[in-house]
Write a protein that holds these residues in place. Structure first.
Motif, PDB file in Angstrom:
ATOM      1  N   ALA A  92      -3.316  -3.025  -3.499  1.00  0.00           N
ATOM      2  CA  ALA A  92      -2.586  -3.597  -2.366  1.00  0.00           C
ATOM      3  C   ALA A  92      -3.421  -3.560  -1.092  1.00  0.00           C
ATOM      4  CB  ALA A  92      -1.272  -2.855  -2.164  1.00  0.00           C
ATOM      5  N   ALA A  93      -4.217  -2.501  -0.918  1.00  0.00           N
ATOM      6  CA  ALA A  93      -5.087  -2.421   0.252  1.00  0.00           C
ATOM      7  C   ALA A  93      -6.115  -3.552   0.233  1.00  0.00           C
ATOM      8  CB  ALA A  93      -5.793  -1.061   0.290  1.00  0.00           C
ATOM      9  N   GLY A  94      -6.648  -3.868  -0.949  1.00  0.00           N
ATOM     10  CA  GLY A  94      -7.575  -4.986  -1.074  1.00  0.00           C
ATOM     11  C   GLY A  94      -6.916  -6.311  -0.748  1.00  0.00           C
ATOM     12  N   ALA A 134      11.459  -9.681   6.017  1.00  0.00           N
ATOM     13  CA  ALA A 134      11.818 -10.080   4.651  1.00  0.00           C
ATOM     14  C   ALA A 134      10.612  -9.939   3.714  1.00  0.00           C
ATOM     15  CB  ALA A 134      12.324 -11.521   4.645  1.00  0.00           C
ATOM     16  N   GLN A 135       9.445 -10.299   4.207  1.00  0.00           N
ATOM     17  CA  GLN A 135       8.231 -10.163   3.410  1.00  0.00           C
ATOM     18  C   GLN A 135       7.899  -8.697   3.148  1.00  0.00           C
ATOM     19  OE1 GLN A 135       7.868 -13.088   1.935  1.00  0.00           O
ATOM     20  NE2 GLN A 135       5.699 -13.164   2.321  1.00  0.00           N
ATOM     21  N   ALA A 136       8.219  -7.826   4.106  1.00  0.00           N
ATOM     22  CA  ALA A 136       8.009  -6.395   3.904  1.00  0.00           C
ATOM     23  C   ALA A 136       8.855  -5.891   2.737  1.00  0.00           C
ATOM     24  CB  ALA A 136       8.354  -5.632   5.181  1.00  0.00           C
ATOM     25  N   LEU A 137      10.130  -6.292   2.716  1.00  0.00           N
ATOM     26  CA  LEU A 137      11.006  -5.905   1.598  1.00  0.00           C
ATOM     27  C   LEU A 137      10.484  -6.459   0.275  1.00  0.00           C
ATOM     28  CD1 LEU A 137      14.788  -6.181   2.600  1.00  0.00           C
ATOM     29  CD2 LEU A 137      13.483  -4.150   1.949  1.00  0.00           C
ATOM     30  N   SER A 138      10.007  -7.704   0.301  1.00  0.00           N
ATOM     31  CA  SER A 138       9.478  -8.319  -0.906  1.00  0.00           C
ATOM     32  C   SER A 138       8.229  -7.589  -1.397  1.00  0.00           C
ATOM     33  CB  SER A 138       9.156  -9.794  -0.642  1.00  0.00           C
ATOM     34  OG  SER A 138       8.714 -10.436  -1.820  1.00  0.00           O
ATOM     35  N   GLY A 139       7.392  -7.135  -0.459  1.00  0.00           N
ATOM     36  CA  GLY A 139       6.203  -6.374  -0.833  1.00  0.00           C
ATOM     37  C   GLY A 139       6.557  -5.050  -1.482  1.00  0.00           C
ATOM     38  N   ILE A 140       7.565  -4.364  -0.931  1.00  0.00           N
ATOM     39  CA  ILE A 140       8.032  -3.112  -1.529  1.00  0.00           C
ATOM     40  C   ILE A 140       8.558  -3.371  -2.933  1.00  0.00           C
ATOM     41  CG2 ILE A 140       9.771  -1.286  -1.352  1.00  0.00           C
ATOM     42  CD1 ILE A 140       9.586  -1.631   1.724  1.00  0.00           C
ATOM     43  N   ALA A 141       9.371  -4.430  -3.055  1.00  0.00           N
ATOM     44  CA  ALA A 141       9.973  -4.777  -4.344  1.00  0.00           C
ATOM     45  C   ALA A 141       8.910  -5.097  -5.380  1.00  0.00           C
ATOM     46  CB  ALA A 141      10.906  -5.975  -4.160  1.00  0.00           C
ATOM     47  N   LYS A 142       7.924  -5.912  -5.003  1.00  0.00           N
ATOM     48  CA  LYS A 142       6.894  -6.348  -5.956  1.00  0.00           C
ATOM     49  C   LYS A 142       6.127  -5.161  -6.523  1.00  0.00           C
ATOM     50  CE  LYS A 142       2.860  -7.091  -5.388  1.00  0.00           C
ATOM     51  NZ  LYS A 142       2.216  -8.314  -4.910  1.00  0.00           N
ATOM     52  N   ASP A 143       5.742  -4.228  -5.648  1.00  0.00           N
ATOM     53  CA  ASP A 143       4.910  -3.140  -6.129  1.00  0.00           C
ATOM     54  C   ASP A 143       5.711  -2.059  -6.841  1.00  0.00           C
ATOM     55  OD1 ASP A 143       2.031  -3.668  -5.532  1.00  0.00           O
ATOM     56  OD2 ASP A 143       2.871  -4.111  -3.579  1.00  0.00           O
ATOM     57  N   LEU A 144       6.984  -1.892  -6.528  1.00  0.00           N
ATOM     58  CA  LEU A 144       7.834  -1.028  -7.350  1.00  0.00           C
ATOM     59  C   LEU A 144       7.932  -1.593  -8.760  1.00  0.00           C
ATOM     60  CD1 LEU A 144      10.847  -0.018  -5.046  1.00  0.00           C
ATOM     61  CD2 LEU A 144       9.154   1.517  -6.057  1.00  0.00           C
ATOM     62  N   ASN A 145       8.097  -2.900  -8.860  1.00  0.00           N
ATOM     63  CA  ASN A 145       8.241  -3.560 -10.150  1.00  0.00           C
ATOM     64  C   ASN A 145       6.954  -3.461 -10.962  1.00  0.00           C
ATOM     65  OD1 ASN A 145       8.449  -6.292 -11.901  1.00  0.00           O
ATOM     66  ND2 ASN A 145      10.488  -5.561 -11.381  1.00  0.00           N
ATOM     67  N   LYS A 146       5.827  -3.765 -10.317  1.00  0.00           N
ATOM     68  CA  LYS A 146       4.536  -3.739 -11.021  1.00  0.00           C
ATOM     69  C   LYS A 146       4.186  -2.328 -11.478  1.00  0.00           C
ATOM     70  CE  LYS A 146       0.822  -5.898  -9.404  1.00  0.00           C
ATOM     71  NZ  LYS A 146      -0.370  -6.150  -8.559  1.00  0.00           N
ATOM     72  N   MET A 147       4.309  -1.343 -10.575  1.00  0.00           N
ATOM     73  CA  MET A 147       3.983   0.034 -10.925  1.00  0.00           C
ATOM     74  C   MET A 147       4.837   0.514 -12.092  1.00  0.00           C
ATOM     75  SD  MET A 147       5.290   3.339 -10.574  1.00  0.00           S
ATOM     76  CE  MET A 147       6.556   3.066  -9.342  1.00  0.00           C
ATOM     77  N   SER A 148       6.111   0.178 -12.073  1.00  0.00           N
ATOM     78  CA  SER A 148       7.022   0.610 -13.137  1.00  0.00           C
ATOM     79  C   SER A 148       6.641  -0.021 -14.473  1.00  0.00           C
ATOM     80  CB  SER A 148       8.458   0.231 -12.775  1.00  0.00           C
ATOM     81  OG  SER A 148       8.842   0.794 -11.541  1.00  0.00           O
ATOM     82  N   ALA A 149       6.312  -1.306 -14.459  1.00  0.00           N
ATOM     83  CA  ALA A 149       5.969  -2.009 -15.692  1.00  0.00           C
ATOM     84  C   ALA A 149       4.681  -1.463 -16.300  1.00  0.00           C
ATOM     85  CB  ALA A 149       5.839  -3.502 -15.427  1.00  0.00           C
ATOM     86  N   VAL A 174       0.841  -1.198   0.000  1.00  0.00           N
ATOM     87  CA  VAL A 174       0.000   0.000   0.000  1.00  0.00           C
ATOM     88  C   VAL A 174       0.878   1.251   0.000  1.00  0.00           C
ATOM     89  CG1 VAL A 174      -1.733   1.306   1.290  1.00  0.00           C
ATOM     90  CG2 VAL A 174      -1.872  -1.194   1.205  1.00  0.00           C
ATOM     91  N   VAL A 175       1.840   1.290   0.916  1.00  0.00           N
ATOM     92  CA  VAL A 175       2.723   2.453   1.051  1.00  0.00           C
ATOM     93  C   VAL A 175       3.571   2.635  -0.209  1.00  0.00           C
ATOM     94  CG1 VAL A 175       4.622   3.447   2.373  1.00  0.00           C
ATOM     95  CG2 VAL A 175       2.791   2.207   3.553  1.00  0.00           C
ATOM     96  N   THR A 176       4.103   1.538  -0.726  1.00  0.00           N
ATOM     97  CA  THR A 176       5.009   1.606  -1.874  1.00  0.00           C
ATOM     98  C   THR A 176       4.312   2.129  -3.116  1.00  0.00           C
ATOM     99  OG1 THR A 176       6.296  -0.234  -1.011  1.00  0.00           O
ATOM    100  CG2 THR A 176       6.574   0.274  -3.334  1.00  0.00           C
ATOM    101  N   ASN A 177       3.095   1.680  -3.375  1.00  0.00           N
ATOM    102  CA  ASN A 177       2.396   2.157  -4.563  1.00  0.00           C
ATOM    103  C   ASN A 177       2.118   3.644  -4.499  1.00  0.00           C
ATOM    104  OD1 ASN A 177       1.750   0.016  -6.562  1.00  0.00           O
ATOM    105  ND2 ASN A 177       1.016  -1.031  -4.749  1.00  0.00           N
ATOM    106  N   LEU A 178       1.810   4.143  -3.320  1.00  0.00           N
ATOM    107  CA  LEU A 178       1.543   5.565  -3.173  1.00  0.00           C
ATOM    108  C   LEU A 178       2.823   6.374  -3.352  1.00  0.00           C
ATOM    109  CD1 LEU A 178      -0.784   7.502  -2.591  1.00  0.00           C
ATOM    110  CD2 LEU A 178      -0.203   7.375  -0.170  1.00  0.00           C
ATOM    111  N   ALA A 179       3.885   5.990  -2.614  1.00  0.00           N
ATOM    112  CA  ALA A 179       5.149   6.720  -2.697  1.00  0.00           C
ATOM    113  C   ALA A 179       5.915   6.372  -3.969  1.00  0.00           C
ATOM    114  CB  ALA A 179       6.002   6.406  -1.471  1.00  0.00           C
ATOM    115  N   GLY A 180       5.758   5.132  -4.470  1.00  0.00           N
ATOM    116  CA  GLY A 180       6.500   4.709  -5.648  1.00  0.00           C
ATOM    117  C   GLY A 180       6.089   5.456  -6.897  1.00  0.00           C
ATOM    118  N   GLY A 181       4.807   5.781  -7.020  1.00  0.00           N
ATOM    119  CA  GLY A 181       4.363   6.570  -8.165  1.00  0.00           C
ATOM    120  C   GLY A 181       5.011   7.937  -8.172  1.00  0.00           C
ATOM    121  N   TYR A 182       5.103   8.546  -6.998  1.00  0.00           N
ATOM    122  CA  TYR A 182       5.780   9.845  -6.849  1.00  0.00           C
ATOM    123  C   TYR A 182       7.257   9.719  -7.187  1.00  0.00           C
ATOM    124  CZ  TYR A 182       7.874  13.764  -4.240  1.00  0.00           C
ATOM    125  OH  TYR A 182       8.606  14.859  -3.857  1.00  0.00           O
ATOM    126  N   LEU A 183       7.886   8.649  -6.688  1.00  0.00           N
ATOM    127  CA  LEU A 183       9.311   8.433  -6.920  1.00  0.00           C
ATOM    128  C   LEU A 183       9.589   8.190  -8.403  1.00  0.00           C
ATOM    129  CD1 LEU A 183      11.961   8.159  -5.268  1.00  0.00           C
ATOM    130  CD2 LEU A 183      11.561   5.701  -5.216  1.00  0.00           C
TER     131      LEU A 183
END
Length: 395
Positions: free
Chosen positions: A350-352, A103-118, A55-64
């Motif tokens: 991600a919230a869903g 570790a799962q937190a890092l994986s969640g950040i990674a997954k949504d950075l990757n998806k948003m970028s693609a 949830v956090v990554t998608n919001l901040a990742g779009g800005y980034l």
């Protein structure tokens, strides 16, 4: 081959490689910790930070992504997944719940950075006005990704049996590290960087279409994960007595078929514009978990036929719904700063997933699979009602 097509293939390749490890890791964690005696709710809690940080990554990742470029956010996602896998390669005695959750937190950040970028990158590679091409490219990317996620589910079960938990994550970390190095060389620079530097206040969408679609997406994915993430694999292992090969193979087959339907969605739905397709396909989907829940509660018919057959039908209709949403978000997003709109939308996604994951463990442990299915039907119905507020197609 055009430059745009070459970049599309690089983005898709990155997304595919990441997705294989993401699907395999999820199946590894569910089956390994179920084997260790963890309850369904405790297994669900292992994914709490994975979904929360999504949830956090998608919001901040779009800005980034709008500020530094989508190439950098995609490569950062690949690197973080390598780190997350390496964290799980420690000796078994160190795999305490807080460590796994981190570790799962890092994986969640990674997954949504990757998806948003693609997803954001595709918007920039298709010329304006070619909406049919945009729909097809989004459908192919999304469908192939989910097909490979299914392969990842199967891969996770196979690797767990063949190499053990630690050996499996080591193999995946080493392979993904090679993909990351290749991506650093091949992915175009400054892809998706906004011409006007976005402000932090631009994180929240100001578009009605984006807001409505994001709300519908949240309930749609909550409806899937409330019974698919934790409840279903535990149910298959305990009630049906399936082993890791069977659970991983069945869920992999479902995801693969789901991905194929997503890729074919433009042929199934025709044009995907406006609210009518989104509402009608969601309404049809809501019937499936409702009928399944009723059949399991009343004991009518064999539970195996209800669960397996119902899951197939749910997968077909859910795939079409998901593909429509994936197209509409790219269609509605602004060209300049596309990652801001896509990031906001996937924050709701991600919230869903977060809501569905937690409820999946709790509801299954306290009330069983029929309760999970009943709530799934309610969530899809809400998604259909929310979709009524999407704008009409442009004339």
């Amino acid at each position: 081959m055009t430059a745009a097509l070459r970049q599309y293939l690089v983005i898709t390749g990155n997304y595919w490689a990441f997705t294989l490890t993401d699907g395999a890791l999820r199946m590894l964690v569910v089956l390994h910790f179920h084997q260790l005696g963890y309850s369904p709710l405790n297994i669900a809690l292992l994914f709490l930070f994975y979904e929360f940080f999504g949830v956090v990554t998608n919001l901040a990742g779009g800005y980034l992504g709008a500020r530094i470029g989508l190439n950098r956010t995609m490569n950062l996602g690949l690197l973080l997944q390598v780190v997350a896998l390496a964290m799980l390669a420690v000796p078994a005695a160190m795999l305490a719940v807080p460590w796994v959750m981190a570790a799962q937190a890092l994986s969640g950040i990674a997954k949504d950075l990757n998806k948003m970028s693609a997803k954001s990158g595709i918007k920039l590679l298709v010329p304006a006005g070619q909406q049919g091409t945009l729909y097809r490219w989004v459908a192919i990317l999304t469908g192939s990704k989910n097909t490979l996620k299914g392969v990842g589910f199967f891969l996770g079960g196979v690797l767990l049996m063949a190499a053990g938990f630690r050996g499996a994550v080591v193999v995946m970390a080493a392979t993904l590290a090679l993909v990351w190095l290749a991506s650093l060389c091949l992915l175009g620079r400054d892809l998706g960087k906004s011409r006007a530097k976005p402000k932090f206040t631009d994180l929240l969408s100001k578009s009605r279409a984006i807001n409505v679609l994001s709300a519908a997406r949240m309930f749609l994915f909550g409806a899937r994960d409330v019974w698919f993430v934790v409840a279903l694999p535990v149910y298959l292992a305990t009630v049906f007595g399936w082993d890791f090969w069977q659970v991983g193979g069945f869920m992999a087959s479902w995801i693969i078929g789901y991905g194929v339907i997503q890729a074919l969605a433009p042929r199934i739905t025709g044009h995907g514009e406006g609210r009518r397709p989104a509402v009608l396909w969601a309404a049809a989907l809501a019937l499936i978990p409702a009928v399944m829940a009723l059949a399991l509660m009343t004991g009518s018919g064999a539970s195996r036929a209800v669960v397996v057959g119902g899951l197939v039908l749910f997968g077909v209709l859910f795939a079409v719904n998901s593909a429509l949403h994936s197209y509409l978000i790219v269609r509605y997003a602004r060209a300049d700063g596309v990652s801001l709109d896509v990031g906001f939308y996937y924050m709701s996604n991600a919230a869903g997933r977060l809501l569905g994951t937690v409820l999946s463990g709790w509801l299954y442990q306290s009330h069983g699979l029929p309760a999970c299915l009943g709530l799934s039907a309610v969530f899809v119905t809400v998604a259909a009602l929310v979709s009524l507020r999407l704008p009409k197609p442009a004339t």
